[in-house]
Write a protein that holds these residues in place. Structure first.
Motif, mmCIF file in Angstrom:
data_model
loop_
_atom_site.group_PDB
_atom_site.id
_atom_site.type_symbol
_atom_site.label_atom_id
_atom_site.label_comp_id
_atom_site.label_asym_id
_atom_site.label_seq_id
_atom_site.Cartn_x
_atom_site.Cartn_y
_atom_site.Cartn_z
ATOM 1 N N ILE A 98 0.856 -1.195 0.000
ATOM 2 C CA ILE A 98 0.000 0.000 0.000
ATOM 3 C C ILE A 98 0.898 1.255 0.000
ATOM 4 O O ILE A 98 0.486 2.318 -0.468
ATOM 5 N N PHE A 163 -9.769 -16.889 6.821
ATOM 6 C CA PHE A 163 -9.133 -16.534 5.549
ATOM 7 C C PHE A 163 -7.638 -16.856 5.599
ATOM 8 O O PHE A 163 -7.065 -17.454 4.695
ATOM 9 N N ALA A 256 -8.187 -5.338 6.829
ATOM 10 C CA ALA A 256 -9.407 -6.150 6.794
ATOM 11 C C ALA A 256 -10.197 -6.051 8.097
ATOM 12 O O ALA A 256 -11.419 -6.156 8.093
ATOM 13 N N LEU A 297 -21.278 3.024 3.696
ATOM 14 C CA LEU A 297 -19.862 3.258 3.405
ATOM 15 C C LEU A 297 -19.593 4.736 3.138
ATOM 16 O O LEU A 297 -18.615 5.312 3.614
ATOM 17 N N PRO A 302 -15.051 4.901 6.630
ATOM 18 C CA PRO A 302 -14.273 4.304 7.733
ATOM 19 C C PRO A 302 -12.787 4.662 7.696
ATOM 20 O O PRO A 302 -12.155 4.775 8.737
ATOM 21 N N LEU A 303 -12.231 4.827 6.505
ATOM 22 C CA LEU A 303 -10.874 5.390 6.429
ATOM 23 C C LEU A 303 -11.029 6.851 6.043
ATOM 24 O O LEU A 303 -11.546 7.171 4.977
ATOM 25 N N MET A 306 -6.100 8.937 2.957
ATOM 26 C CA MET A 306 -4.834 8.307 2.573
ATOM 27 C C MET A 306 -3.948 9.453 2.106
ATOM 28 O O MET A 306 -4.451 10.499 1.682
ATOM 29 N N TYR A 331 -11.121 11.408 2.123
ATOM 30 C CA TYR A 331 -12.307 10.707 1.598
ATOM 31 C C TYR A 331 -13.576 11.161 2.322
ATOM 32 O O TYR A 331 -14.659 11.221 1.737
ATOM 33 N N GLY A 361 -10.183 6.684 -4.331
ATOM 34 C CA GLY A 361 -10.661 7.443 -5.495
ATOM 35 C C GLY A 361 -10.413 6.733 -6.806
ATOM 36 O O GLY A 361 -10.442 7.356 -7.859
ATOM 37 N N PHE A 366 -6.731 1.035 -5.344
ATOM 38 C CA PHE A 366 -8.133 0.868 -4.935
ATOM 39 C C PHE A 366 -8.245 -0.379 -4.043
ATOM 40 O O PHE A 366 -7.627 -1.413 -4.303
ATOM 41 N N ALA A 373 -15.513 -6.751 1.880
ATOM 42 C CA ALA A 373 -16.118 -5.827 2.853
ATOM 43 C C ALA A 373 -17.609 -5.655 2.569
ATOM 44 O O ALA A 373 -18.437 -5.662 3.495
HETATM 45 C C1 HEM Z 1 -15.287 -1.139 4.968
HETATM 46 C C2 HEM Z 1 -14.143 -1.719 4.798
HETATM 47 C C3 HEM Z 1 -12.956 -1.149 4.059
HETATM 48 C C4 HEM Z 1 -12.659 0.133 3.713
HETATM 49 C C5 HEM Z 1 -13.478 1.388 3.995
HETATM 50 C C6 HEM Z 1 -11.389 0.119 3.009
HETATM 51 C C7 HEM Z 1 -10.774 1.237 2.473
HETATM 52 C C8 HEM Z 1 -9.589 1.223 1.772
HETATM 53 C C9 HEM Z 1 -8.946 2.387 1.194
HETATM 54 C C10 HEM Z 1 -9.481 3.810 1.271
HETATM 55 C C11 HEM Z 1 -7.800 1.984 0.603
HETATM 56 C C12 HEM Z 1 -6.763 2.865 -0.105
HETATM 57 C C13 HEM Z 1 -7.184 3.190 -1.520
HETATM 58 C C14 HEM Z 1 -6.207 4.101 -2.227
HETATM 59 O O1 HEM Z 1 -5.164 4.469 -1.662
HETATM 60 O O2 HEM Z 1 -6.483 4.468 -3.381
HETATM 61 C C15 HEM Z 1 -7.692 0.547 0.812
HETATM 62 C C16 HEM Z 1 -6.636 -0.234 0.371
HETATM 63 C C17 HEM Z 1 -6.511 -1.575 0.659
HETATM 64 N N1 HEM Z 1 -7.454 -2.387 1.283
HETATM 65 FE FE1 HEM Z 1 -9.248 -1.808 2.014
HETATM 66 N N2 HEM Z 1 -10.940 -1.168 2.965
HETATM 67 C C18 HEM Z 1 -11.857 -1.989 3.592
HETATM 68 C C19 HEM Z 1 -11.792 -3.358 3.733
HETATM 69 C C20 HEM Z 1 -10.749 -4.141 3.319
HETATM 70 C C21 HEM Z 1 -10.668 -5.580 3.474
HETATM 71 C C22 HEM Z 1 -11.774 -6.443 4.075
HETATM 72 C C23 HEM Z 1 -9.455 -5.969 2.988
HETATM 73 C C24 HEM Z 1 -8.840 -7.330 2.880
HETATM 74 C C25 HEM Z 1 -9.440 -8.450 2.776
HETATM 75 C C26 HEM Z 1 -8.775 -4.786 2.494
HETATM 76 C C27 HEM Z 1 -7.527 -4.774 1.929
HETATM 77 C C28 HEM Z 1 -6.922 -3.648 1.383
HETATM 78 C C29 HEM Z 1 -5.586 -3.676 0.791
HETATM 79 C C30 HEM Z 1 -4.653 -4.872 0.693
HETATM 80 C C31 HEM Z 1 -5.338 -2.371 0.326
HETATM 81 C C32 HEM Z 1 -4.078 -1.877 -0.394
HETATM 82 C C33 HEM Z 1 -4.287 -1.979 -1.902
HETATM 83 C C34 HEM Z 1 -3.109 -1.482 -2.704
HETATM 84 O O3 HEM Z 1 -2.306 -0.674 -2.225
HETATM 85 O O4 HEM Z 1 -2.960 -1.932 -3.858
HETATM 86 N N3 HEM Z 1 -9.597 -3.698 2.728
HETATM 87 N N4 HEM Z 1 -8.806 0.106 1.513
#
Ligand code: HEM
Length: 419
Positions: A98, A163, A256, A297, A302-303, A306, A331, A361, A366, A373
């Motif tokens: 990330i 998982f 997660a 959402l 929730p986040l 970034m 966000y 975004g 993404f 989720a």
């Molecule tokens: C309501 C639940 C969730 C929210 C609000 C959320 C939100 C986000 C956001 C805002 C980002 C960054 C996007 C960006 O920088 O463009 C992100 C990245 C990520 N999320 Fe989630 N997330 C959620 C659930 C999850 C779950 C359940 C998992 C894993 C099973 C997960 C795994 C990841 C990973 C691995 C990244 C990094 C992706 C990358 O850098 O390529 N997230 N998430």
């Protein structure tokens, strides 16, 4: 008293202690008067003052957040993804891809994508449904309790455990606990006497220990779980190193667990505050649940943010951002942008379209777990509003944080289901 943009200090800890409505109102002022705004260095417990010298830009408009997210060559993720700076060592230990740019980001993300393929997702859906049913079975007869403790913490924890193939019992509980502690460094109550760095560093090291142990075990004895797929997966003939596996485990444990935990608490809180929307959902859950999940959402974000770092000089609106400067994507503000949403402060499960930025975004980072989720929230809310439809939880106890929009406690009452 009317607030002006110059009075709003996103860098101050005290800003994040204010109620959400006040913070929302402040972001509305920024969107109107100063949509790309410079701040002094964020007040930080992670770095000593002499090292905490970098201010940051804030993007508060939906379109600008989208632009930055989709132009990773200008807005780099390497070097950190939070408004507050971590030491480079901590970033490497805890943030995995990330906090990287392509090509390494694409390579590591590619290795993990295998785990998210449809067959594995179907298996996960079975786990999600089973765990959600079990938890509501446990809570339904009680009639009252803290929804966060009874459900929000446990559901993502159990799903994550299945998982990743975590053995049940002490290791599982310790892992989930460490994952949940990790993002609470700004909240004095959650720190419980530790410094922010002790809390953060301790949780990271605990998670890395579990990851190393589990990876070793899965190499010897493969199973049907994410850790097995990760230790076996290849991308362009390369496997993840042990260090990379540990950092990925920390990233996923946090990504997660914490996000979905807080999203589920926000959902129950929002429906308690907006009973008309709960009634609307309950009139036709199968037809309205997808819209409800998207609105939860958007509503919760929730986040909250970034961060990126500019790789070159770039002008957004009239702000001249210089190469090397930090750029924070809010966000929570994009999701209330009046130019995108009609009545952004109305919780409306029929909102259509609803292309919120809760998962980012767009662009290469993404959210990898967005499908999971959504499945989790959909399954849980369906179970809750079918089994204990009169659940009420209008008063929440919020986490003080500028990264996670968290709910620490959510006292709830409902008519007990006959055992
Ligand atoms: C309501 C639940 C969730 C929210 C609000 C959320 C939100 C986000 C956001 C805002 C980002 C960054 C996007 C960006 O920088 O463009 C992100 C990245 C990520 N999320 Fe989630 N997330 C959620 C659930 C999850 C779950 C359940 C998992 C894993 C099973 C997960 C795994 C990841 C990973 C691995 C990244 C990094 C992706 C990358 O850098 O390529 N997230 N998430």
């Amino acid at each position: 008293m009317t607030t002006t943009a110059s009075q709003i200090d996103l860098a101050a800890r005290s800003f994040w202690e204010r109620p959400q409505e006040e913070r929302d109102a402040a972001f509305a002022v920024l969107r109107r008067e100063s949509p790309v705004v410079w701040s002094r260095p964020a007040e930080s417990d992670l770095l000593p003052p002499e090292e905490n010298t970098r201010g940051f830009w804030s993007l508060t408009k939906y379109e600008d957040i989208r632009f930055a997210s989709r132009n990773p060559k200008i807005f780099s993720s390497a070097g950190g993804i939070t408004m507050e700076d971590f030491s480079p060592e901590m970033t490497e230990l805890a943030q995995s891809f990330i906090a990287m740019d392509d090509p390494r980001h694409a390579q590591l993300r590619g290795i993990t994508m295998n785990a998210f393929k449809p067959g594995n997702m179907r298996r996960l859906e079975g786990w999600v449904a089973g765990h959600a049913r079990d938890l509501i079975d446990e809570m339904a007869p009680l009639g009252q309790g803290d929804f966060v403790e009874l459900v929000s913490v446990k559901l993502p924890g159990r799903i994550f455990g299945s998982f990743f193939g975590l053995p049940e019992g002490e290791v599982h509980d310790r892992t989930i606990d460490a994952a949940q502690r990790l993002l609470s460094w700004t909240d004095p109550e959650a720190r419980g006497g530790l410094t922010a760095l002790e809390l953060f560093g301790g949780a990271v090291m605990e998670l890395r220990e579990v990851a190393a142990m589990l990876a070793e075990e899965r190499r010897r004895k493969p199973g049907e779980d994410l850790m097995t797929w990760i230790v076996q997966a290849e991308w362009d003939g390369e496997r993840m190193t042990d260090d990379e596996i540990c950092a990925f485990f920390v990233l996923l444990a946090v990504a997660a667990n914490d996000t979905t935990r807080h999203a589920s608490a926000h959902a129950i809180h929002a429906f308690s505050r907006h009973p008309d929307q709960r009634d609307l959902l309950m009139q036709d859950i199968p037809a309205r649940i997808d819209g409800a999940v998207e609105e939860v959402l958007r509503w919760a974000s929730p986040l909250l943010h970034m961060r990126r770092t500019a790789t070159q000089d770039v002008t957004i609106r009239d702000a001249e951002i210089r190469a090397g400067e930090k750029v924070v994507l809010w966000y929570c503000s994009g999701n209330r942008d009046e130019d995108v949403y009609e009545n952004p402060y109305t919780f409306d499960i029929l909102r259509d379209p609803n292309r919120h930025q809760a998962f980012g975004g767009g662009g290469p980072h993404f959210c990898l777990g967005s499908a999971l989720a959504r499945t989790m929230l959909k399954t849980l809310l369906t179970e809750v509003y079918t089994r204990i439809p009169d659940i009420q939880a209008p008063e929440a106890d919020f986490l003080v944080a500028n990264f996670i929009n968290g709910i620490k406690r959510l006292s709830a009452t409902w008519t007990p289901e006959a055992a």
